[in-house]
Design a protein around this motif. Structure first.
Motif, short mmCIF file in Angstrom:
data_model
loop_
_atom_site.label_atom_id
_atom_site.label_comp_id
_atom_site.label_asym_id
_atom_site.label_seq_id
_atom_site.Cartn_x
_atom_site.Cartn_y
_atom_site.Cartn_z
N ALA A 73 51.53 30.11 11.28
CA ALA A 73 50.47 29.23 10.78
C ALA A 73 50.17 28.12 11.78
CB ALA A 73 50.89 28.62 9.44
N THR A 74 51.21 27.58 12.40
CA THR A 74 51.03 26.53 13.40
C THR A 74 50.25 27.05 14.60
OG1 THR A 74 53.09 25.50 12.70
CG2 THR A 74 52.24 24.87 14.87
N LEU A 75 50.57 28.24 15.04
CA LEU A 75 49.89 28.84 16.18
C LEU A 75 48.41 29.06 15.87
CD1 LEU A 75 50.02 30.06 19.01
CD2 LEU A 75 50.69 32.23 17.96
N ALA A 76 48.11 29.61 14.71
CA ALA A 76 46.72 29.84 14.32
C ALA A 76 45.96 28.52 14.22
CB ALA A 76 46.65 30.59 12.99
N THR A 77 46.58 27.51 13.63
CA THR A 77 45.95 26.20 13.51
C THR A 77 45.68 25.60 14.88
OG1 THR A 77 47.01 25.82 11.38
CG2 THR A 77 46.22 23.87 12.56
N ARG A 78 46.65 25.72 15.78
CA ARG A 78 46.48 25.17 17.14
C ARG A 78 45.33 25.85 17.87
NH1 ARG A 78 51.01 26.66 20.65
NH2 ARG A 78 49.56 28.08 21.60
N VAL A 79 45.27 27.16 17.79
CA VAL A 79 44.20 27.89 18.48
C VAL A 79 42.84 27.53 17.90
CG1 VAL A 79 43.24 30.19 18.88
CG2 VAL A 79 45.67 29.80 19.21
N VAL A 80 42.74 27.49 16.58
CA VAL A 80 41.46 27.17 15.94
C VAL A 80 41.03 25.76 16.28
CG1 VAL A 80 40.30 26.82 13.72
CG2 VAL A 80 41.71 28.85 14.08
N SER A 81 41.94 24.80 16.18
CA SER A 81 41.55 23.42 16.45
C SER A 81 41.17 23.18 17.90
CB SER A 81 42.66 22.45 16.02
OG SER A 81 43.81 22.64 16.81
N SER A 82 41.76 23.96 18.81
CA SER A 82 41.45 23.75 20.23
C SER A 82 40.18 24.45 20.67
CB SER A 82 42.63 24.18 21.10
OG SER A 82 42.79 25.58 21.04
N THR A 83 39.69 25.40 19.90
CA THR A 83 38.53 26.18 20.35
C THR A 83 37.33 26.16 19.41
OG1 THR A 83 39.45 28.19 19.39
CG2 THR A 83 39.92 27.79 21.71
N LEU A 84 37.50 25.72 18.19
CA LEU A 84 36.43 25.80 17.19
C LEU A 84 35.17 25.05 17.63
CD1 LEU A 84 35.45 26.86 14.48
CD2 LEU A 84 36.47 24.87 13.41
N ASN A 85 35.31 23.81 18.03
CA ASN A 85 34.15 23.02 18.42
C ASN A 85 33.41 23.64 19.60
OD1 ASN A 85 34.51 21.16 16.38
ND2 ASN A 85 35.74 19.80 17.64
N ALA A 86 34.16 24.10 20.59
CA ALA A 86 33.55 24.72 21.77
C ALA A 86 32.77 25.97 21.36
CB ALA A 86 34.60 25.05 22.81
N CYS A 87 33.34 26.74 20.45
CA CYS A 87 32.66 27.97 20.01
C CYS A 87 31.42 27.68 19.19
CB CYS A 87 33.62 28.86 19.23
SG CYS A 87 34.80 29.72 20.30
N VAL A 88 31.45 26.63 18.39
CA VAL A 88 30.26 26.25 17.62
C VAL A 88 29.13 25.89 18.59
CG1 VAL A 88 29.26 24.50 16.09
CG2 VAL A 88 31.47 25.53 15.55
N VAL A 89 29.44 25.07 19.57
CA VAL A 89 28.44 24.66 20.57
C VAL A 89 27.93 25.88 21.33
CG1 VAL A 89 28.09 23.36 22.70
CG2 VAL A 89 29.30 22.31 20.79
N GLU A 90 28.84 26.73 21.76
CA GLU A 90 28.48 27.94 22.50
C GLU A 90 27.58 28.86 21.67
OE1 GLU A 90 30.98 31.76 24.00
OE2 GLU A 90 31.78 29.81 24.60
N THR A 91 27.92 29.03 20.41
CA THR A 91 27.13 29.90 19.52
C THR A 91 25.75 29.32 19.26
OG1 THR A 91 29.16 30.70 18.48
CG2 THR A 91 27.12 31.01 17.26
N LEU A 92 25.66 28.03 19.05
CA LEU A 92 24.38 27.42 18.76
C LEU A 92 23.46 27.39 19.98
CD1 LEU A 92 25.44 24.51 16.39
CD2 LEU A 92 24.40 26.73 15.79
N LYS A 93 24.04 27.38 21.18
CA LYS A 93 23.23 27.43 22.41
C LYS A 93 22.58 28.79 22.59
CE LYS A 93 25.36 23.94 25.31
NZ LYS A 93 26.09 23.69 26.56
N ASN A 94 23.25 29.84 22.11
CA ASN A 94 22.71 31.19 22.27
C ASN A 94 21.68 31.43 21.27
OD1 ASN A 94 24.46 31.67 24.37
ND2 ASN A 94 26.05 32.48 23.03
#
Length: 129
Positions: free
Chosen positions: A108-129
């Motif tokens: 759970a900690t690993l999944a939370t760490r990965v999501v928190s470190s990449t979620l914002n970047a992916c939202v921005v990346e997705t919205l740019k496309n």
């Protein structure tokens, strides 16, 4: 979903043990690669589930998604969470996979760490496309 994740990671390592060398010698990189691939797939599934949970609990998402059709919101969420899961492969080490396979709270900690470190970047990346 957490139970599914908890079952998939140890299963991935168990399945990697099923791959044997027909010559009777010790297995080399193929088994290790297969085990890591299965474990990474399990991590991706967990990360996608955590991502969907984080998005659905986000106040901004709740407000903004009201402007979208249900199909559009689902597609956007799927695209963002797929991005997050893809980025998991570059941010998870083999040591993290081993620890996560042995300890449910580490998963759970690993999944939370990965999501928190990449979620914002992916939202921005997705919205740019």
């Amino acid at each position: 979903m957490k139970k599914l994740i908890a079952a998939l990671i140890p299963m991935a390592f168990a399945l990697s043990a099923c791959v044997t060398d027909t010559t009777g010698t010790a297995a080399t990189g193929t088994t290790t690669g297969l085990g890591n691939g299965l474990a990474m797939t399990a991590i991706k599934i967990g990360v996608q589930a955590k991502c969907a949970s984080e998005i659905n609990n986000n106040t901004y998402w709740k407000t903004g998604s009201k402007l979208l059709t249900e199909t559009q919101a689902t597609e956007l969420q799927t695209e963002v969470c797929s991005c997050v899961a893809d980025k998991a492969t570059s941010s998870v080490s083999a040591a993290d996979l081993v620890v996560a396979a042995m300890d449910k709270s580490s998963q759970a900690t690993l999944a939370t760490r990965v999501v928190s470190s990449t979620l914002n970047a992916c939202v921005v990346e997705t919205l740019k496309n």
